[in-house]
Enzyme design. Sequence first.
Site, short mmCIF file in Angstrom:
data_model
loop_
_atom_site.label_atom_id
_atom_site.label_comp_id
_atom_site.label_asym_id
_atom_site.label_seq_id
_atom_site.Cartn_x
_atom_site.Cartn_y
_atom_site.Cartn_z
N HIS A 281 26.08 11.22 60.47
CA HIS A 281 25.66 9.89 60.72
C HIS A 281 26.62 8.93 61.26
CE1 HIS A 281 24.27 5.84 59.77
NE2 HIS A 281 23.17 6.22 59.41
N GLU A 334 17.40 11.75 56.62
CA GLU A 334 16.29 12.40 57.29
C GLU A 334 16.08 13.75 56.48
OE1 GLU A 334 18.54 11.04 59.33
OE2 GLU A 334 17.32 9.52 60.56
#
Length: 397
Positions: A281, A334
């Site tokens: 991320h 996700e």
Amino acid sequence: MSMNSISSNDSMSRTVEPLDVPRGLAGVVVTQTALGDVRGREGFYHYRQYSAVELAQSRSFEDVWHLMFQGELPDAAQRSAFTERTAALRHLPDEVRTALPAIARASVLAGPLAGLRTALSLFGAARDFRPVYDLDPDRRRADALAACAVVPTLLTALHRLGQGLEPVEPRDDLAYAANYLYMLTGSEPGPAEARAVEQYLISTIDHGFNASTFTGRVIASTGADVAAALVGAVGALSGPLHGGAPSRALDTLDAIGTPDRIDGWIRERVLAGERIMGFGHPVYRTADPRSVMLRGIAQGFGGPLVDFAVQVETQVEAILAELKPGRELHTNVEFYAGVVMELCGLPREMFTPTFACARAVGWSANVLEQAADSKIIRPAARYVGPVPPQPVPPVAD
């Protein structure tokens, strides 16, 4: 505004020496916000003064929607009134309803998120949305509530029409997440599935100044209407670098297939410099708190898919630590979002649209905050082309 004043403003902007900034404006503070923040080194993010994860664990979607729009969590009377008001706004104007089959046909390959851009724009026109610059705060908020309330209706209708099915009308007696699943599948969901999706939706309402949120605020800063700002935000979300990873993370699990293939499959791709979908991320330098929460939700369902996902997570993190020492690469939202949505019966092509349902509330809260400041967002760029002025060459004979 006169042309002279426009020329004067443009001239002044050209005399400002651009600052050296990171590519993509990474880490650059562009405004102040009371809506929330992401503290990546701590693995923490919040909506206003509350932990977003704690809100997802203990509150309803409507409660958090109220918090983002009104600045406070509702009491019992406020909750009832807000839930009733937003449920009544789920129904589409006739002008939009009759146009949806054509929009679905036109976007059948691109999917519901592409259709949403057109449908939202039409909805704003049908509801006579006016520029936020010309509206008082109550009317801006009313427009934003209406837009957020119809996003699930639009997306599920476009999906079903694309599948050759009739849209399912919203039910005012169901909570936001349960109604979304009902409109998507045609069946009332079980409480476990409805709550799991609700928790996912709450956890993704807002997440700092990501690309789509920033896009929505830039448009709002021009004084444009709420629908215009949301359409722009949806457009930013549609890019694969922003909102397309939940289904791709599941595709990774499918491609690996069995536990004995994890090590070889992952090593091959890491050494080739490929990205492992669902890992890493740009903000977090520790575990993504959304992923941690969603892993717990997935494990509450249990089953072979969840067990395999946990195995993949464990081995991938070990391989990444070995091959990329010093870098903190963990699962992002996700990875387990895809697992949870799969377990709750959502088709993969609706994973990112589901994310958009939640993020519409965050976008709208940002639009309302930006609309309170009439200063247009107008940054500068450093010109690096050929040195001007050069003579314009004559037209060749």
